[in-house]
Design a protein around this motif. Structure first.
Motif, mmCIF file in Angstrom:
data_model
loop_
_atom_site.group_PDB
_atom_site.id
_atom_site.type_symbol
_atom_site.label_atom_id
_atom_site.label_comp_id
_atom_site.label_asym_id
_atom_site.label_seq_id
_atom_site.Cartn_x
_atom_site.Cartn_y
_atom_site.Cartn_z
ATOM 1 N N SER A 220 0.823 -1.112 0.000
ATOM 2 C CA SER A 220 -0.046 0.085 -0.040
ATOM 3 C C SER A 220 0.931 1.268 0.055
ATOM 4 O O SER A 220 0.380 2.137 -0.746
ATOM 5 C CB SER A 220 -0.890 0.003 1.346
ATOM 6 N N ARG A 221 1.959 1.215 0.796
ATOM 7 C CA ARG A 221 2.886 2.317 0.594
ATOM 8 C C ARG A 221 3.379 2.643 -0.468
ATOM 9 O O ARG A 221 3.490 3.941 -0.826
ATOM 10 C CB ARG A 221 4.026 2.038 1.964
ATOM 11 N N ASN A 222 4.025 1.603 -1.276
ATOM 12 C CA ASN A 222 4.647 1.908 -2.487
ATOM 13 C C ASN A 222 3.607 2.190 -3.346
ATOM 14 O O ASN A 222 3.976 3.244 -4.311
ATOM 15 C CB ASN A 222 5.157 0.425 -3.226
ATOM 16 N N ALA A 223 2.202 1.747 -3.363
ATOM 17 C CA ALA A 223 1.277 2.048 -4.354
ATOM 18 C C ALA A 223 0.737 3.479 -4.176
ATOM 19 O O ALA A 223 0.595 4.290 -5.084
ATOM 20 C CB ALA A 223 -0.037 1.273 -4.215
ATOM 21 N N LEU A 224 0.982 4.065 -3.008
ATOM 22 C CA LEU A 224 0.523 5.332 -2.701
ATOM 23 C C LEU A 224 1.625 6.397 -3.094
ATOM 24 O O LEU A 224 1.386 7.538 -3.608
ATOM 25 C CB LEU A 224 0.178 5.556 -1.159
ATOM 26 N N LYS A 225 2.801 5.901 -2.837
ATOM 27 C CA LYS A 225 3.909 6.784 -3.577
ATOM 28 C C LYS A 225 3.962 6.887 -5.131
ATOM 29 O O LYS A 225 4.013 8.041 -5.298
ATOM 30 C CB LYS A 225 5.304 5.962 -3.107
ATOM 31 N N VAL A 226 3.502 5.814 -5.813
ATOM 32 C CA VAL A 226 3.175 6.014 -7.236
ATOM 33 C C VAL A 226 2.176 6.725 -7.483
ATOM 34 O O VAL A 226 2.118 7.359 -8.481
ATOM 35 C CB VAL A 226 3.132 4.466 -7.943
ATOM 36 N N ILE A 227 1.157 6.551 -6.840
ATOM 37 C CA ILE A 227 -0.290 7.372 -7.248
ATOM 38 C C ILE A 227 0.072 8.900 -6.905
ATOM 39 O O ILE A 227 -0.008 9.664 -7.634
ATOM 40 C CB ILE A 227 -1.286 6.992 -5.933
ATOM 41 N N ARG A 228 0.911 9.423 -6.099
ATOM 42 C CA ARG A 228 1.198 10.613 -5.662
ATOM 43 C C ARG A 228 2.155 11.313 -6.741
ATOM 44 O O ARG A 228 1.874 12.094 -7.383
ATOM 45 C CB ARG A 228 1.912 10.592 -4.255
ATOM 46 N N GLU A 229 3.025 10.434 -7.187
ATOM 47 C CA GLU A 229 4.004 10.681 -8.220
ATOM 48 C C GLU A 229 3.254 11.136 -9.372
ATOM 49 O O GLU A 229 3.360 12.046 -10.040
ATOM 50 C CB GLU A 229 5.160 9.957 -8.358
ATOM 51 N N ASN A 230 2.418 10.181 -10.069
ATOM 52 C CA ASN A 230 1.502 10.111 -11.105
ATOM 53 C C ASN A 230 0.540 11.218 -10.947
ATOM 54 O O ASN A 230 0.155 12.053 -12.065
ATOM 55 C CB ASN A 230 1.002 9.066 -11.572
ATOM 56 N N SER A 231 0.126 11.639 -9.886
ATOM 57 C CA SER A 231 -0.928 12.748 -9.703
ATOM 58 C C SER A 231 -0.391 13.973 -9.907
ATOM 59 O O SER A 231 -0.972 14.654 -10.357
ATOM 60 C CB SER A 231 -1.735 12.536 -8.335
ATOM 61 N N VAL A 232 0.890 13.912 -9.318
ATOM 62 C CA VAL A 232 1.460 15.358 -9.398
ATOM 63 C C VAL A 232 2.007 15.889 -10.793
ATOM 64 O O VAL A 232 1.741 16.729 -11.191
ATOM 65 C CB VAL A 232 2.700 15.660 -8.454
ATOM 66 N N GLU A 233 2.300 14.554 -11.335
ATOM 67 C CA GLU A 233 2.899 14.972 -12.917
ATOM 68 C C GLU A 233 1.683 14.997 -13.733
ATOM 69 O O GLU A 233 1.605 15.706 -14.531
ATOM 70 C CB GLU A 233 3.578 13.530 -13.176
ATOM 71 N N GLY A 234 0.682 14.182 -13.181
ATOM 72 C CA GLY A 234 -0.789 14.509 -14.428
ATOM 73 C C GLY A 234 -1.405 16.078 -14.081
ATOM 74 O O GLY A 234 -1.520 16.523 -14.929
ATOM 75 N N LEU A 235 -1.003 16.643 -12.951
ATOM 76 C CA LEU A 235 -1.502 17.956 -12.601
ATOM 77 C C LEU A 235 -0.561 18.860 -13.275
ATOM 78 O O LEU A 235 -1.044 20.024 -14.079
ATOM 79 C CB LEU A 235 -1.793 18.014 -11.077
ATOM 80 N N ALA A 236 0.517 18.480 -13.455
ATOM 81 C CA ALA A 236 1.525 19.564 -14.254
ATOM 82 C C ALA A 236 1.018 19.303 -15.664
ATOM 83 O O ALA A 236 1.223 20.400 -16.241
ATOM 84 C CB ALA A 236 2.933 19.034 -13.818
ATOM 85 N N GLU A 237 0.918 18.252 -16.252
ATOM 86 C CA GLU A 237 0.518 18.253 -17.564
ATOM 87 C C GLU A 237 -0.652 19.295 -17.901
ATOM 88 O O GLU A 237 -1.004 19.736 -18.802
ATOM 89 C CB GLU A 237 0.331 16.774 -17.848
ATOM 90 N N MET A 238 -1.589 18.872 -17.033
ATOM 91 C CA MET A 238 -3.018 19.495 -16.964
ATOM 92 C C MET A 238 -2.729 20.887 -17.248
ATOM 93 O O MET A 238 -3.359 21.759 -17.925
ATOM 94 C CB MET A 238 -3.851 19.080 -15.996
ATOM 95 N N ARG A 239 -1.931 21.671 -16.086
ATOM 96 C CA ARG A 239 -1.478 22.951 -15.908
ATOM 97 C C ARG A 239 -0.923 23.422 -17.337
ATOM 98 O O ARG A 239 -1.210 24.332 -17.815
ATOM 99 C CB ARG A 239 -0.630 23.372 -14.865
#
Length: 399
Positions: A220-239
């Motif tokens: 779960s910790r590793n999954a949350l880490k990957v989720i956070r990284e992809n969320s941040v990068e996805g938001l950057a792409e959206m911006r």
């Protein structure tokens, strides 16, 4: 039928005005000639009334009006004559050319010119006096000049109608171009949005499913880490996309489009996202390092094709190698992505097929070729291959 021949307001005005003017001249005793053989004053009113009736038909039945008017003018010559009758005939002749058929508009000026010339020659031969030329001049003023004026006005009206039609057609074409431009821009925005966000959201979906289905703190910790990284990068792409769409944004410097130089980072990210699914992504770049730089649209399209192919592999590919191959042969850039074809256990993300459509559209816009599908592999297993050939020079691209 009666409604179609009803005279318009202008015709009624001209007819009434001409008739009243002729009556006034008749009451005052003003005539144009002696009146032999019909010298009775009231006889002059007959052709005057007939000419006024012809005026009523000047627009809706110009041929009939001209025939009646010609007979009335000829009859007027055997009476004391009325100037109003002659003036109304000039308007009937003008209207016959202006509102008549195209054939009438071509023939009447020629016919009146011939009549004028023939009458002038005939009266000159008959009277043998220079004053006979004045008769021809009057005939020309009454018949040829109104017909010539009608031709001129008709030509101007035809030109104005043609200009209005051309303007309307230009407006329709402009509206069609605007509509096509809006459709093309919406399709481009859809491709960009899908390509930039789908990769990150797919990773988020897969790892969140894994975290929910596997009751393990480390997982779960590793999954949350990957989720956070992809969320941040996805938001950057959206911006970045929003910044491109916004007009007059605060940042006047446009964001740089991704290029093939960023593939290493993309592959590292794919390996991190696909590790739980048994995917191992590698890059094989056989291009000559000293080759000419690629046009920006080609770089962007190639990057997006690789990005979408890796996203599809992350969502659908079976455990195994995912190989990205880049090559350049002559004036063609080759992009190829292969992965193991088949299902796999564990969390996956649904697909809509929009990625393949977007890749095919990108390649078509650049004038390249695209193919995707399952093929037999070397060890008997099937592989999924995405292959695109793009022009390496901008002059070969489609506009």
């Amino acid at each position: 039928m009666l409604t179609s021949i009803r005279p318009d307001r202008d015709a009624v005005t001209l007819a009434v005005s001409g008739l009243l003017g002729g009556l006034l001249l008749w009451l005052l005793g003003l005539h144009t000639q002696g009146g032999d053989p019909f010298s009775a004053p009231w006889v002059t009113l007959v052709p005057l009334t007939a000419m006024a009736a012809a005026e009523l038909l000047r627009r809706n039945a110009p041929r009939t009006a001209l025939a009646v008017g010609t007979l009335a003018l000829v009859a007027d010559q055997f009476t004391r004559g009325s100037l109003a009758t002659i003036l109304m005939f000039t308007d009937v002749m003008y209207a016959a050319v202006l509102y008549g058929t195209p054939a009438a508009a071509r023939r009447l000026p020629v016919a009146t010119l011939l009549v004028t010339v023939a009458s002038t020659i005939g009266f000159l031969a008959w009277f043998r006096k220079p004053e006979a030329l004045l008769i021809g001049l009057v005939i020309g003023l009454v018949s040829f000049i109104p017909a010539l004026t009608g031709v001129s006005v008709r030509s101007h009206r035809t030109a104005a109608d043609a200009a209005r039609l051309a303007a309307a057609q230009t407006a329709r074409l402009a509206e069609m171009d605007r509509t096509q431009a809006v459709i093309a821009e919406r399709a481009r925005m859809a491709r960009e949005l899908h390509d930039m966000v789908a990769n990150h959201l797919s990773a988020v979906a897969i790892h969140s499913t894994a975290a929910l289905s596997i009751d393990d703190a480390e997982t779960s910790r590793n999954a949350l880490k990957v989720i956070r990284e992809n969320s941040v990068e996805g938001l950057a792409e959206m911006r970045r996309l929003i910044g491109l769409l916004r007009e007059g944004g605060e940042d006047d410097v446009p964001a740089a489009a991704p290029t093939l130089a960023a593939l290493d980072t993309l592959i590292e990210q794919t390996n991190a996202n696909g590790a739980s699914g048994g995917l191992v992504c590698t890059l094989e770049d056989t291009r000559d390092p000293g080759a000419d730089a690629l046009p920006t649209p080609v770089e962007l399209a190639a990057y997006r094709i690789v990005q979408e192919s890796l996203t599809n592999a992350l969502k659908h590919a079976a455990p195994g190698p995912v190989v990205v191959r880049l090559g350049r042969s002559g004036e063609l850039l080759t992009v190829e992505v292969t992965s193991v074809f088949g299902g796999r256990t564990g969390p996956t993300a649904p697909g809509s097929g929009a990625g393949l459509v977007g890749m095919r559209e990108r390649v078509a816009l650049l004038g390249g070729t695209f193919g995707a599908g399952a093929e037999p592999g070397g060890d008997g297993a099937k592989i999924w291959r995405v292959r695109a050939e793009l022009p390496a020079r901008e002059r070969e691209m489609r506009e």
